[in-house]
Design a protein around this motif. Sequence first.
Motif, PDB file in Angstrom:
ATOM      1  N   ASP A  12      11.907  -0.684   5.008  1.00 47.75           N
ATOM      2  CA  ASP A  12      11.498  -1.909   5.176  1.00 47.75           C
ATOM      3  C   ASP A  12      10.958  -2.427   6.474  1.00 47.75           C
ATOM      4  OD1 ASP A  12      14.078  -2.013   6.334  1.00 47.75           O
ATOM      5  OD2 ASP A  12      15.009  -3.581   5.297  1.00 47.75           O
ATOM      6  N   SER A  13      11.877  -2.236   7.617  1.00 41.22           N
ATOM      7  CA  SER A  13      11.331  -2.612   8.864  1.00 41.22           C
ATOM      8  C   SER A  13      12.146  -1.954   9.840  1.00 41.22           C
ATOM      9  CB  SER A  13      11.493  -4.027   8.898  1.00 41.22           C
ATOM     10  OG  SER A  13      11.811  -4.223  10.451  1.00 41.22           O
ATOM     11  N   THR A  14      11.521  -1.251  10.750  1.00 46.56           N
ATOM     12  CA  THR A  14      12.399  -0.370  11.753  1.00 46.56           C
ATOM     13  C   THR A  14      13.270  -1.411  12.664  1.00 46.56           C
ATOM     14  OG1 THR A  14      10.583  -0.353  13.416  1.00 46.56           O
ATOM     15  CG2 THR A  14      10.889   1.694  11.881  1.00 46.56           C
ATOM     16  N   GLY A  41       6.505  -9.538  11.912  1.00 48.01           N
ATOM     17  CA  GLY A  41       5.475  -9.826  12.830  1.00 48.01           C
ATOM     18  C   GLY A  41       6.288 -11.138  13.823  1.00 48.01           C
ATOM     19  N   ARG A  42       5.585 -11.617  14.731  1.00 46.41           N
ATOM     20  CA  ARG A  42       6.173 -12.823  15.230  1.00 46.41           C
ATOM     21  C   ARG A  42       6.245 -14.004  14.590  1.00 46.41           C
ATOM     22  NH1 ARG A  42       4.208 -14.296  20.946  1.00 46.41           N
ATOM     23  NH2 ARG A  42       6.440 -15.015  21.212  1.00 46.41           N
ATOM     24  N   ASN A  43       6.958 -14.911  14.804  1.00 50.43           N
ATOM     25  CA  ASN A  43       7.101 -16.160  14.145  1.00 50.43           C
ATOM     26  C   ASN A  43       7.105 -16.074  12.717  1.00 50.43           C
ATOM     27  OD1 ASN A  43       6.874 -17.623  16.745  1.00 50.43           O
ATOM     28  ND2 ASN A  43       4.576 -17.261  16.829  1.00 50.43           N
ATOM     29  N   LEU A  55       1.294   3.941  14.465  1.00 53.76           N
ATOM     30  CA  LEU A  55       2.571   4.068  15.221  1.00 53.76           C
ATOM     31  C   LEU A  55       3.374   2.840  15.226  1.00 53.76           C
ATOM     32  CD1 LEU A  55       4.703   5.906  16.629  1.00 53.76           C
ATOM     33  CD2 LEU A  55       3.425   5.415  18.951  1.00 53.76           C
ATOM     34  N   MET A  56       4.401   3.031  14.551  1.00 52.67           N
ATOM     35  CA  MET A  56       5.373   1.566  14.175  1.00 52.67           C
ATOM     36  C   MET A  56       6.814   2.303  14.639  1.00 52.67           C
ATOM     37  SD  MET A  56       4.195   0.388  10.421  1.00 52.67           S
ATOM     38  CE  MET A  56       3.581   2.028   9.949  1.00 52.67           C
ATOM     39  N   PHE A  57       7.288   1.481  15.661  1.00 50.22           N
ATOM     40  CA  PHE A  57       8.846   2.060  15.951  1.00 50.22           C
ATOM     41  C   PHE A  57       9.506   0.901  16.553  1.00 50.22           C
ATOM     42  CE2 PHE A  57       8.575   2.342  20.622  1.00 50.22           C
ATOM     43  CZ  PHE A  57       7.050   2.155  20.939  1.00 50.22           C
ATOM     44  N   SER A  58      10.910   0.820  16.747  1.00 49.82           N
ATOM     45  CA  SER A  58      11.750   0.217  17.474  1.00 49.82           C
ATOM     46  C   SER A  58      12.577   1.157  18.318  1.00 49.82           C
ATOM     47  CB  SER A  58      12.324  -0.942  16.617  1.00 49.82           C
ATOM     48  OG  SER A  58      11.558  -1.351  15.247  1.00 49.82           O
ATOM     49  N   PHE A  59      13.104   0.409  19.290  1.00 52.85           N
ATOM     50  CA  PHE A  59      14.001   0.845  20.000  1.00 52.85           C
ATOM     51  C   PHE A  59      15.235   0.115  20.501  1.00 52.85           C
ATOM     52  CE2 PHE A  59      12.975  -0.402  24.320  1.00 52.85           C
ATOM     53  CZ  PHE A  59      11.625  -0.878  24.380  1.00 52.85           C
ATOM     54  N   ASN A  99       3.188 -10.931  24.738  1.00 53.78           N
ATOM     55  CA  ASN A  99       3.117  -9.460  24.002  1.00 53.78           C
ATOM     56  C   ASN A  99       2.192  -8.836  23.257  1.00 53.78           C
ATOM     57  OD1 ASN A  99       3.765 -11.223  22.244  1.00 53.78           O
ATOM     58  ND2 ASN A  99       6.041 -10.982  21.957  1.00 53.78           N
ATOM     59  N   ASP A 100       1.096  -9.041  23.291  1.00 57.04           N
ATOM     60  CA  ASP A 100      -0.123  -8.434  22.758  1.00 57.04           C
ATOM     61  C   ASP A 100      -0.899  -7.465  23.580  1.00 57.04           C
ATOM     62  OD1 ASP A 100       0.637  -9.702  20.367  1.00 57.04           O
ATOM     63  OD2 ASP A 100      -1.029 -11.171  20.510  1.00 57.04           O
ATOM     64  N   VAL A 101      -1.091  -6.435  23.113  1.00 56.64           N
ATOM     65  CA  VAL A 101      -2.058  -5.563  23.926  1.00 56.64           C
ATOM     66  C   VAL A 101      -3.286  -5.587  23.193  1.00 56.64           C
ATOM     67  CG1 VAL A 101      -2.509  -3.232  25.021  1.00 56.64           C
ATOM     68  CG2 VAL A 101      -0.008  -4.167  24.381  1.00 56.64           C
ATOM     69  N   VAL A 123      13.628  -3.615  20.334  1.00 59.15           N
ATOM     70  CA  VAL A 123      12.335  -3.896  20.685  1.00 59.15           C
ATOM     71  C   VAL A 123      11.257  -3.318  19.626  1.00 59.15           C
ATOM     72  CG1 VAL A 123      10.393  -4.018  22.400  1.00 59.15           C
ATOM     73  CG2 VAL A 123      12.790  -4.148  22.982  1.00 59.15           C
ATOM     74  N   GLY A 124      10.353  -3.992  18.794  1.00 57.92           N
ATOM     75  CA  GLY A 124       9.830  -3.341  17.737  1.00 57.92           C
ATOM     76  C   GLY A 124       8.268  -3.486  18.145  1.00 57.92           C
ATOM     77  N   ILE A 125       7.600  -2.305  18.118  1.00 59.60           N
ATOM     78  CA  ILE A 125       6.020  -2.114  18.422  1.00 59.60           C
ATOM     79  C   ILE A 125       5.202  -1.376  17.372  1.00 59.60           C
ATOM     80  CG2 ILE A 125       4.745  -1.014  20.277  1.00 59.60           C
ATOM     81  CD1 ILE A 125       6.997  -1.069  22.028  1.00 59.60           C
ATOM     82  N   GLY A 126       4.254  -2.286  17.214  1.00 62.72           N
ATOM     83  CA  GLY A 126       3.220  -1.499  16.228  1.00 62.72           C
ATOM     84  C   GLY A 126       1.932  -1.311  16.898  1.00 62.72           C
TER      85      GLY A 126
HETATM   86  C1  BTN Z   1       3.307  -9.263  16.328  1.00 63.63           C
HETATM   87  O1  BTN Z   1       2.299  -9.113  16.889  1.00 63.63           O
HETATM   88  O2  BTN Z   1       3.484 -10.352  15.609  1.00 63.63           O
HETATM   89  C2  BTN Z   1       4.565  -8.395  16.522  1.00 63.63           C
HETATM   90  C3  BTN Z   1       4.480  -7.335  15.496  1.00 63.63           C
HETATM   91  C4  BTN Z   1       5.272  -6.287  15.676  1.00 63.63           C
HETATM   92  C5  BTN Z   1       5.395  -5.013  14.552  1.00 63.63           C
HETATM   93  C6  BTN Z   1       6.328  -3.969  14.878  1.00 63.63           C
HETATM   94  S1  BTN Z   1       6.040  -2.538  13.729  1.00 63.63           S
HETATM   95  C7  BTN Z   1       7.404  -1.946  14.330  1.00 63.63           C
HETATM   96  C8  BTN Z   1       8.623  -2.903  14.253  1.00 63.63           C
HETATM   97  N1  BTN Z   1       9.263  -3.225  12.842  1.00 63.63           N
HETATM   98  C9  BTN Z   1       8.858  -4.542  12.545  1.00 63.63           C
HETATM   99  O3  BTN Z   1       9.086  -4.918  11.251  1.00 63.63           O
HETATM  100  N2  BTN Z   1       7.987  -5.215  13.298  1.00 63.63           N
HETATM  101  C10 BTN Z   1       7.810  -4.166  14.489  1.00 63.63           C
END
Ligand code: BTN
Length: 234
Positions: A12-14, A41-43, A55-59, A99-101, A123-126
Motif C-alpha cells: 500500500d505504502s512504504t 504525498g504531503r498534505n 524508486l520509492m522507499f522509506s526508512f 522537501n522537494d528536489v 522518512v518516505g522518498i519517491g
Molecule cells: C510529496 O511530495 O508530496 C511527498 C511524496 C512522498 C512519496 C513517497 S514514495 C515512498 C513513500 N511512501 C509513501 O506512501 N510516500 C512516500
Amino acid sequence: MQYKEIHFDEIDSTNTYLKNTYRLLDNFTFASTDYQSHGKGRNDRIWNSDKGENLMFSFLIKDEPLLKLAPIISLLSAVEVAKALETYKIKDVSIKWPNDVIIGDKKVCGILAEGELPNYLVVGIGINVNQKVFPEGLRRPATSIYNVLNKEISISELKEKLFPSIVNNLINLDSNNYLEYFRNHNYLLNRRVRVLVNNEIFIGEVIGIDDNFCLQILSHDILLHIDSGEIEIL
Ligand code: BTN
C-alpha cells in the motif's frame, strides 16, 4: 554500513508499512517497493508512480539522538537525493524548501516524513527515475532522471548510492556541510513567495536559509524565520 532493507513487489505504502511495524524493526530499516497502491504525498495528497519505473522507499529512525533531527530530516534527505542525482551529471538540481528536489523547474522527488516522537520517525522518498510520461495538471510539473538524461538508469544502483550515504551522513552528522549544500542549491532563493503559517499568510522575498535550516523571508522589512509551512511562489 548498518542498515537493513526489505523490498516489496507491491505494497500500500512504504511509509504506512514502517509506521505499522516500527516496534518490530531496527533503526535504519529501509522498505522499498516497485509499486504502491496507496502512495501518500504531503498534505493528504496521493503519490502515484508507474510500476517498476521509479524508486520509492522509506526508512525508519528509532535511535534517540537521531530522532532529534526530526525538524530537519526532510531537508537532510533532500540534500542526499540531490547529491545522488548530481553523480549522474545532472545539472540544475535544486531543493525547494522544505522537501522537494527539483531539476530545472520540475519536481523529480518528493519527501514525506511522518512519525510519533519520541518513538519513531519514518522518512518516505519517491524519486522519478525511468518514468517517461506524467499526468497533466499536477500541482507542480514533474520530471524524471530519464526525461533529463534521455537514458534509463538502474534503480538498484541508485539505491546502492543513496541508502549507505543517508545512513553514514546522518550518523556522522555535519550540519555545516548540509547547510552549505542547501544554500548553494536553494530553488526559492530571491523568489517572491506566499507562506501560510498557523493560518497567517506572509508575503515576501526569500533571502536565504538560517543556521537552523529555516527559510528566511524578508517581508515588509521584517526578517522572518520560517520553520514549517506551505510555500507558494508568486
Ligand atoms: C510529496 O511530495 O508530496 C511527498 C511524496 C512522498 C512519496 C513517497 S514514495 C515512498 C513513500 N511512501 C509513501 O506512501 N510516500 C512516500
